[in-house]
Write a protein that holds these residues in place. Structure first.
Motif, PDB file in Angstrom:
ATOM      1  N   SER A   1       0.834  -1.191   0.000  1.00 50.22           N
ATOM      2  CA  SER A   1       0.000   0.000   0.000  1.00 50.22           C
ATOM      3  C   SER A   1       0.873   1.247   0.000  1.00 50.22           C
ATOM      4  O   SER A   1       1.792   1.383   0.813  1.00 50.22           O
TER       5      SER A   1
ATOM      6  N   HIS B   1       0.690   5.593  -0.392  1.00 48.61           N
ATOM      7  CA  HIS B   1      -0.091   6.819  -0.465  1.00 48.61           C
ATOM      8  C   HIS B   1       0.685   7.861  -1.274  1.00 48.61           C
ATOM      9  O   HIS B   1       1.828   8.177  -0.939  1.00 48.61           O
TER      10      HIS B   1
ATOM     11  N   PHE C   1       0.860  13.041  10.298  1.00 48.43           N
ATOM     12  CA  PHE C   1       1.261  12.317   9.090  1.00 48.43           C
ATOM     13  C   PHE C   1       1.540  10.855   9.413  1.00 48.43           C
ATOM     14  O   PHE C   1       1.148   9.947   8.671  1.00 48.43           O
TER      15      PHE C   1
ATOM     16  N   ARG D   1      -0.553   7.439   8.067  1.00 52.12           N
ATOM     17  CA  ARG D   1       0.122   6.342   7.356  1.00 52.12           C
ATOM     18  C   ARG D   1       0.080   5.044   8.152  1.00 52.12           C
ATOM     19  O   ARG D   1       0.597   4.023   7.687  1.00 52.12           O
TER      20      ARG D   1
ATOM     21  N   HIS E   1       1.853   2.081   5.490  1.00 50.87           N
ATOM     22  CA  HIS E   1       1.697   2.679   4.162  1.00 50.87           C
ATOM     23  C   HIS E   1       2.924   3.505   3.777  1.00 50.87           C
ATOM     24  O   HIS E   1       3.459   4.267   4.583  1.00 50.87           O
TER      25      HIS E   1
ATOM     26  N   PHE F   1       4.957   6.407   1.340  1.00 55.85           N
ATOM     27  CA  PHE F   1       4.642   7.779   0.964  1.00 55.85           C
ATOM     28  C   PHE F   1       5.838   8.393   0.243  1.00 55.85           C
ATOM     29  O   PHE F   1       6.900   7.776   0.130  1.00 55.85           O
TER      30      PHE F   1
ATOM     31  N   ARG G   1       8.874   4.664   3.615  1.00 54.61           N
ATOM     32  CA  ARG G   1       7.925   4.388   4.694  1.00 54.61           C
ATOM     33  C   ARG G   1       8.609   4.722   6.008  1.00 54.61           C
ATOM     34  O   ARG G   1       9.839   4.873   6.073  1.00 54.61           O
TER      35      ARG G   1
END
Length: 208
Positions: A2, A4, A65, A69, A74, A76, A180
């Motif tokens: 996953s 974002h 943040f 996450r 997740h 980013f 991450r």
């Protein structure tokens, strides 16, 4: 995995520390000579976001943040301020900064990349998280403005018509690093923070 498509606060990443990491396996022979091998084709970057925080607002923003996450769950985007452009820092981004492929009259998709040169050696780094709106593209030494599309989530440039055989495809762009959190815990106290004690918040690059 996953991921974002959102960038970590740049005001905090600007003051962080970190950089590329390699993995080298070394075997020392009885003669004293070494055999060296690397199981990684590409480097992996690590950062510490805690060092970039300067205020309570920064701390609150990072915690928000982190929670969004779900810790390490997740991935980013991260702006690596030491390496985030196709061109050197003193130059403008241009369509001819990086050669990303050569046309064969058939292939219509090309991966963005950045080449690092030092003497006779070079390393080609795939760029999978370009910044939307920053791409400049050239074909055969001429900048083009239409007839292609960029997938900002993968870094793949797709042409409406395959470039002709032998045409060099080049590009200029800004890019982020897919990362991450490398911890599920942010441990701090406002009292310690005001006194100058900054928490460690490790960040690590991920393969996407």
């Amino acid at each position: 995995m996953s991921f974002h498509e959102v960038r970590f606060p740049v005001s905090v990443s600007f003051g962080s520390t970190g950089g590329p990491e390699r993995r080298t396996e070394i075997v020392t022979l009885a003669s004293g000579h070494e055999e060296r091998n690397s199981p990684w084709a590409h480097s992996r970057r690590r950062f510490d976001a805690g060092l970039g925080m300067r205020s309570r607002d920064d701390l609150e923003g990072v915690i928000g943040f982190f929670e969004a996450r779900a810790g390490r769950l997740h991935g980013f985007r991260w702006r690596d301020w030491s390496d985030w452009r196709s061109a050197p820092s003193a130059q403008d981004i241009e369509a001819f900064d990086q050669d990303i492929g050569v046309g064969d009259g058939v292939s219509a998709a090309f991966q963005l990349s950045k080449t690092y040169l030092s003497g006779p050696a070079s390393y080609v780094r795939p760029i999978e998280k370009p910044v939307a709106g920053t791409l400049r593209l050239g074909v055969g030494g001429v900048q083009i403005f239409e007839g292609f599309a960029l997938d900002a989530a993968t870094g793949i440039v797709s042409f409406d018509v395959p470039p002709q055989d032998g045409a060099v495809i080049s590009a200029g762009f800004e890019f982020d690093v897919p990362v991450r959190f490398d911890t599920d815990l942010i441990e701090t106290s406002l009292g310690a923070f005001e006194a100058g004690e900054i928490p460690s918040i490790p960040i690590v690059e991920v393969r996407v």
